[in-house]
Scaffold this motif. Structure first.
Motif, mmCIF file in Angstrom:
data_model
loop_
_atom_site.group_PDB
_atom_site.id
_atom_site.type_symbol
_atom_site.label_atom_id
_atom_site.label_comp_id
_atom_site.label_asym_id
_atom_site.label_seq_id
_atom_site.Cartn_x
_atom_site.Cartn_y
_atom_site.Cartn_z
ATOM 1 N N GLU A 23 0.813 -1.216 0.000
ATOM 2 C CA GLU A 23 0.000 0.000 0.000
ATOM 3 C C GLU A 23 0.846 1.265 0.000
ATOM 4 O OE1 GLU A 23 -3.396 0.333 -0.119
ATOM 5 O OE2 GLU A 23 -3.408 -1.816 -0.570
ATOM 6 N N GLY A 24 2.168 1.079 -0.028
ATOM 7 C CA GLY A 24 3.057 2.230 -0.115
ATOM 8 C C GLY A 24 3.604 2.735 1.210
ATOM 9 N N TYR A 25 3.343 2.017 2.301
ATOM 10 C CA TYR A 25 3.841 2.441 3.606
ATOM 11 C C TYR A 25 5.243 1.891 3.855
ATOM 12 C CZ TYR A 25 -1.067 3.561 4.524
ATOM 13 O OH TYR A 25 -2.331 4.075 4.450
ATOM 14 N N GLU A 26 6.027 2.653 4.607
ATOM 15 C CA GLU A 26 7.316 2.156 5.084
ATOM 16 C C GLU A 26 7.059 1.442 6.403
ATOM 17 O OE1 GLU A 26 11.691 3.784 6.620
ATOM 18 O OE2 GLU A 26 10.342 5.130 5.511
ATOM 19 N N VAL A 27 7.437 0.185 6.491
ATOM 20 C CA VAL A 27 7.089 -0.639 7.653
ATOM 21 C C VAL A 27 8.332 -0.971 8.467
ATOM 22 C CG1 VAL A 27 6.020 -2.792 8.428
ATOM 23 C CG2 VAL A 27 5.144 -1.615 6.387
ATOM 24 N N ILE A 28 8.250 -0.713 9.753
ATOM 25 C CA ILE A 28 9.310 -1.069 10.697
ATOM 26 C C ILE A 28 8.754 -2.153 11.606
ATOM 27 C CG2 ILE A 28 10.816 -0.263 12.546
ATOM 28 C CD1 ILE A 28 9.320 2.265 10.177
ATOM 29 N N LEU A 29 9.526 -3.189 11.853
ATOM 30 C CA LEU A 29 9.061 -4.331 12.636
ATOM 31 C C LEU A 29 9.727 -4.378 14.003
ATOM 32 C CD1 LEU A 29 9.144 -7.086 9.849
ATOM 33 C CD2 LEU A 29 7.241 -5.577 10.478
ATOM 34 N N ALA A 30 8.948 -4.806 14.992
ATOM 35 C CA ALA A 30 9.473 -5.017 16.340
ATOM 36 C C ALA A 30 8.787 -6.247 16.918
ATOM 37 C CB ALA A 30 9.213 -3.788 17.216
ATOM 38 N N LYS A 31 9.564 -7.120 17.542
ATOM 39 C CA LYS A 31 8.986 -8.368 18.042
ATOM 40 C C LYS A 31 8.594 -8.315 19.515
ATOM 41 C CE LYS A 31 13.503 -10.625 18.822
ATOM 42 N NZ LYS A 31 14.364 -9.551 18.286
ATOM 43 N N ASN A 32 8.810 -7.157 20.148
ATOM 44 C CA ASN A 32 8.390 -7.010 21.544
ATOM 45 C C ASN A 32 8.296 -5.519 21.899
ATOM 46 O OD1 ASN A 32 11.109 -6.098 22.348
ATOM 47 N ND2 ASN A 32 11.698 -8.253 22.079
ATOM 48 N N GLY A 33 7.788 -5.253 23.089
ATOM 49 C CA GLY A 33 7.598 -3.883 23.514
ATOM 50 C C GLY A 33 8.882 -3.097 23.654
ATOM 51 N N LYS A 34 9.932 -3.760 24.101
ATOM 52 C CA LYS A 34 11.213 -3.076 24.270
ATOM 53 C C LYS A 34 11.736 -2.564 22.930
ATOM 54 C CE LYS A 34 15.917 -3.733 26.028
ATOM 55 N NZ LYS A 34 16.883 -4.694 26.624
ATOM 56 N N GLU A 35 11.671 -3.398 21.905
ATOM 57 C CA GLU A 35 12.118 -2.983 20.579
ATOM 58 C C GLU A 35 11.246 -1.855 20.033
ATOM 59 O OE1 GLU A 35 12.515 -6.059 17.713
ATOM 60 O OE2 GLU A 35 13.984 -7.205 18.871
ATOM 61 N N ALA A 36 9.957 -1.916 20.345
ATOM 62 C CA ALA A 36 9.041 -0.869 19.887
ATOM 63 C C ALA A 36 9.438 0.483 20.452
ATOM 64 C CB ALA A 36 7.615 -1.215 20.298
ATOM 65 N N LEU A 37 9.736 0.524 21.738
ATOM 66 C CA LEU A 37 10.112 1.774 22.392
ATOM 67 C C LEU A 37 11.448 2.292 21.866
ATOM 68 C CD1 LEU A 37 9.011 0.841 26.015
ATOM 69 C CD2 LEU A 37 7.969 2.583 24.562
ATOM 70 N N GLU A 38 12.365 1.388 21.580
ATOM 71 C CA GLU A 38 13.667 1.794 21.034
ATOM 72 C C GLU A 38 13.493 2.439 19.660
ATOM 73 O OE1 GLU A 38 15.907 -1.786 21.100
ATOM 74 O OE2 GLU A 38 16.408 -1.664 23.239
ATOM 75 N N ASN A 39 12.623 1.863 18.837
ATOM 76 C CA ASN A 39 12.368 2.415 17.505
ATOM 77 C C ASN A 39 11.687 3.768 17.592
ATOM 78 O OD1 ASN A 39 13.025 0.579 15.077
ATOM 79 N ND2 ASN A 39 12.164 -0.861 16.534
#
Length: 228
Positions: A23-39
């Motif tokens: 759909e044209g979005y840039e997607v960043i992946l995180a496998k847990n909450g800690k990685e999400a917060l770091e991103n």
């Protein structure tokens, strides 16, 4: 547009990445909450898709931590589909909640609506304006509200609700009208609870006594209004 997808299941991450990238979005992946917060601390995001059931830091706790540093829209994706689960998600600061399994069209519609609201209401192309109401001051350019010159930490949905009420003081809004205006989606059974939870969260941040609200009042049988 950057979307952060947070889920502990690799197959879910892979499917959502393929779908959203198409759909044209840039997607960043995180496998847990800690990685999400770091991103989140490293980049500006337009939306976060957040799973609830994750090890170590679950989705609710992650959402709470995100809200300490960002008002980016958060859409919960979860197999937990009870109304009480959705209410809990909203109480932690989520903007929307989608129960698994869901159709790709439904997901994309929610994604587009949340991102559109986030950018349109940010007023990036508007002149700076400051709206005053009682001891509150709205910085519409930056989507910030100050109470007694102290910044309030409102989510994007809470900000839009408060702004709508203040701009239409004395007008009674039904839950259906609020949902269709703020969420920009068709009203459905259970949406009333969504509106109610967000107003309750907003009251906690703007009212001096949340048990006796003097700003956003409930008009029984009709809806809500902002006292002039």
């Amino acid at each position: 547009m950057k979307i952060l997808v947070v889920d502990d299941q690799k197959e879910v991450l892979d499917i959502l990445q393929i779908l959203l990238t198409a759909e044209g979005y840039e997607v960043i992946l995180a496998k847990n909450g800690k990685e999400a917060l770091e991103n989140l601390k490293k980049m500006e995001l337009d939306l976060i898709l957040l799973d609830v059931m994750m090890p170590q830091i679950n989705g609710y706790q992650t959402c709470l931590e995100i809200r300490k540093i960002s008002n980016v829209p958060i859409l919960f994706l979860s197999a937990k589909s009870q109304d009480s689960d959705k209410t809990l998600g909203y109480s932690y600061g989520a903007d929307d909640y989608l129960s698994k399994p869901f159709s790709y069209n439904e997901l994309l519609n929610r994604v587009k609506a949340l991102i559109r609201r986030y950018h349109v209401y940010q007023g990036k192309n508007k002149k700076t304006s400051h709206l005053k109401y009682r001891n509150f001051c709205f910085d519409e350019q930056n989507e910030i509200v100050y109470k007694n010159e102290e910044r309030l930490e409102l989510t994007e949905t809470e900000y839009q609700l408060f702004l709508l009420f203040v701009k239409h003081q004395g007008q009674i809004f039904s839950a259906q009208h609020l949902y269709q205006t703020i969420w920009q989606e068709n009203y459905y059974y259970g949406a009333n609870n969504t509106v109610m939870v967000h107003i309750r969260n907003l009251r906690k941040k703007i009212e001096d006594d949340v048990n006796h609200p003097m700003i956003i009042k409930t008009v029984w049988g009709k809806g809500y209004k902002c006292d002039a």
